[in-house]
Write a protein that holds these residues in place. Sequence first.
Motif, PDB file in Angstrom:
ATOM      1  N   MET A  99       0.845  -1.169   0.000  1.00 20.06           N
ATOM      2  CA  MET A  99       0.000   0.000   0.000  1.00 20.06           C
ATOM      3  C   MET A  99       0.895   1.238   0.000  1.00 20.06           C
ATOM      4  SD  MET A  99      -2.914   1.152   2.739  1.00 20.06           S
ATOM      5  CE  MET A  99      -4.167   0.111   2.028  1.00 20.06           C
ATOM      6  N   THR A 100       0.500   2.222  -0.743  1.00 17.95           N
ATOM      7  CA  THR A 100       1.290   3.440  -0.839  1.00 17.95           C
ATOM      8  C   THR A 100       1.126   4.289   0.420  1.00 17.95           C
ATOM      9  OG1 THR A 100      -0.486   4.690  -1.878  1.00 17.95           O
ATOM     10  CG2 THR A 100       0.996   3.472  -3.332  1.00 17.95           C
ATOM     11  N   ARG A 101       2.061   5.200   0.585  1.00 23.16           N
ATOM     12  CA  ARG A 101       2.013   6.074   1.757  1.00 23.16           C
ATOM     13  C   ARG A 101       0.769   6.955   1.728  1.00 23.16           C
ATOM     14  NH1 ARG A 101       6.421  10.468   3.798  1.00 23.16           N
ATOM     15  NH2 ARG A 101       5.522  10.713   5.847  1.00 23.16           N
ATOM     16  N   SER A 102       0.393   7.430   0.553  1.00 21.32           N
ATOM     17  CA  SER A 102      -0.802   8.285   0.470  1.00 21.32           C
ATOM     18  C   SER A 102      -2.066   7.490   0.791  1.00 21.32           C
ATOM     19  CB  SER A 102      -0.901   8.938  -0.905  1.00 21.32           C
ATOM     20  OG  SER A 102      -1.015   7.960  -1.914  1.00 21.32           O
ATOM     21  N   GLY A 103      -2.095   6.219   0.424  1.00 16.62           N
ATOM     22  CA  GLY A 103      -3.244   5.376   0.770  1.00 16.62           C
ATOM     23  C   GLY A 103      -3.347   5.153   2.265  1.00 16.62           C
ATOM     24  N   ARG A 104      -2.187   4.895   2.897  1.00 12.58           N
ATOM     25  CA  ARG A 104      -2.181   4.722   4.357  1.00 12.58           C
ATOM     26  C   ARG A 104      -2.580   6.011   5.060  1.00 12.58           C
ATOM     27  NH1 ARG A 104       2.669   1.980   3.248  1.00 12.58           N
ATOM     28  NH2 ARG A 104       3.840   3.819   3.927  1.00 12.58           N
ATOM     29  N   THR A 105      -2.140   7.141   4.512  1.00 10.42           N
ATOM     30  CA  THR A 105      -2.487   8.433   5.109  1.00 10.42           C
ATOM     31  C   THR A 105      -3.990   8.670   5.041  1.00 10.42           C
ATOM     32  OG1 THR A 105      -0.338   9.326   4.481  1.00 10.42           O
ATOM     33  CG2 THR A 105      -2.047  10.911   5.016  1.00 10.42           C
ATOM     34  N   LEU A 106      -4.597   8.355   3.922  1.00 17.23           N
ATOM     35  CA  LEU A 106      -6.039   8.545   3.775  1.00 17.23           C
ATOM     36  C   LEU A 106      -6.817   7.628   4.726  1.00 17.23           C
ATOM     37  CD1 LEU A 106      -8.196  10.060   2.181  1.00 17.23           C
ATOM     38  CD2 LEU A 106      -8.175   8.183   0.541  1.00 17.23           C
ATOM     39  N   GLY A 115      -5.641   6.304   7.471  1.00 18.75           N
ATOM     40  CA  GLY A 115      -5.336   6.771   8.821  1.00 18.75           C
ATOM     41  C   GLY A 115      -6.140   8.001   9.201  1.00 18.75           C
ATOM     42  N   LEU A 116      -6.328   8.914   8.259  1.00 17.67           N
ATOM     43  CA  LEU A 116      -7.111  10.114   8.514  1.00 17.67           C
ATOM     44  C   LEU A 116      -8.532   9.770   8.925  1.00 17.67           C
ATOM     45  CD1 LEU A 116      -7.607  13.246   8.239  1.00 17.67           C
ATOM     46  CD2 LEU A 116      -8.320  12.706   5.915  1.00 17.67           C
ATOM     47  N   PHE A 117      -9.174   8.904   8.159  1.00 18.27           N
ATOM     48  CA  PHE A 117     -10.548   8.536   8.485  1.00 18.27           C
ATOM     49  C   PHE A 117     -10.625   7.703   9.763  1.00 18.27           C
ATOM     50  CE2 PHE A 117     -11.150   9.434   3.888  1.00 18.27           C
ATOM     51  CZ  PHE A 117     -12.051  10.468   4.050  1.00 18.27           C
ATOM     52  N   THR A 118      -9.606   6.909  10.032  1.00 19.23           N
ATOM     53  CA  THR A 118      -9.570   6.139  11.273  1.00 19.23           C
ATOM     54  C   THR A 118      -9.433   7.064  12.474  1.00 19.23           C
ATOM     55  OG1 THR A 118      -8.555   4.290  10.090  1.00 19.23           O
ATOM     56  CG2 THR A 118      -8.406   4.262  12.490  1.00 19.23           C
ATOM     57  N   ILE A 119      -8.578   8.079  12.364  1.00 18.06           N
ATOM     58  CA  ILE A 119      -8.413   9.044  13.452  1.00 18.06           C
ATOM     59  C   ILE A 119      -9.725   9.774  13.717  1.00 18.06           C
ATOM     60  CG2 ILE A 119      -7.326  11.257  14.052  1.00 18.06           C
ATOM     61  CD1 ILE A 119      -4.769  10.160  12.710  1.00 18.06           C
ATOM     62  N   LYS A 143      -0.630   6.873  18.490  1.00 22.81           N
ATOM     63  CA  LYS A 143       0.792   6.694  18.193  1.00 22.81           C
ATOM     64  C   LYS A 143       1.047   5.536  17.241  1.00 22.81           C
ATOM     65  CE  LYS A 143       5.385   6.329  19.905  1.00 22.81           C
ATOM     66  NZ  LYS A 143       6.320   6.203  20.965  1.00 22.81           N
ATOM     67  N   PRO A 144       0.517   4.325  17.502  1.00 23.87           N
ATOM     68  CA  PRO A 144       0.774   3.247  16.546  1.00 23.87           C
ATOM     69  C   PRO A 144       0.180   3.544  15.170  1.00 23.87           C
ATOM     70  CG  PRO A 144      -0.218   2.367  18.553  1.00 23.87           C
ATOM     71  CD  PRO A 144      -0.204   3.846  18.671  1.00 23.87           C
ATOM     72  N   LEU A 145      -0.955   4.211  15.153  1.00 25.03           N
ATOM     73  CA  LEU A 145      -1.579   4.547  13.880  1.00 25.03           C
ATOM     74  C   LEU A 145      -0.728   5.540  13.102  1.00 25.03           C
ATOM     75  CD1 LEU A 145      -4.010   4.266  11.992  1.00 25.03           C
ATOM     76  CD2 LEU A 145      -5.113   6.091  13.297  1.00 25.03           C
TER      77      LEU A 145
END
Length: 65
Positions: free
Chosen positions: A1-8, A10-14, A56-58
């Motif tokens: 998975m790309t970094r931008s995918g993980r960021t997206l 992660g954003l919705f998870t946060i 933090k882990p996220l």
Amino acid sequence: MTRSGRTLIGLFTILALIGLLALIVVAFANRIAPWPIWGQSLFYLIAGLAWLLPMKPLLVWMNKE
């Protein structure tokens, strides 16, 4: 998975975690209403900082290369 995918993700998870924790705090609002003001302040201080623990882990996962 790309970094931008993980960021997206992660954003919705946060946002979901903060919303969930806010609902939990609101559920306790009637129970702490009769507490003295110092007890309520302590409760809201702890509850306001509690959302940082699962972040933090996220955040580490989101920024992984």
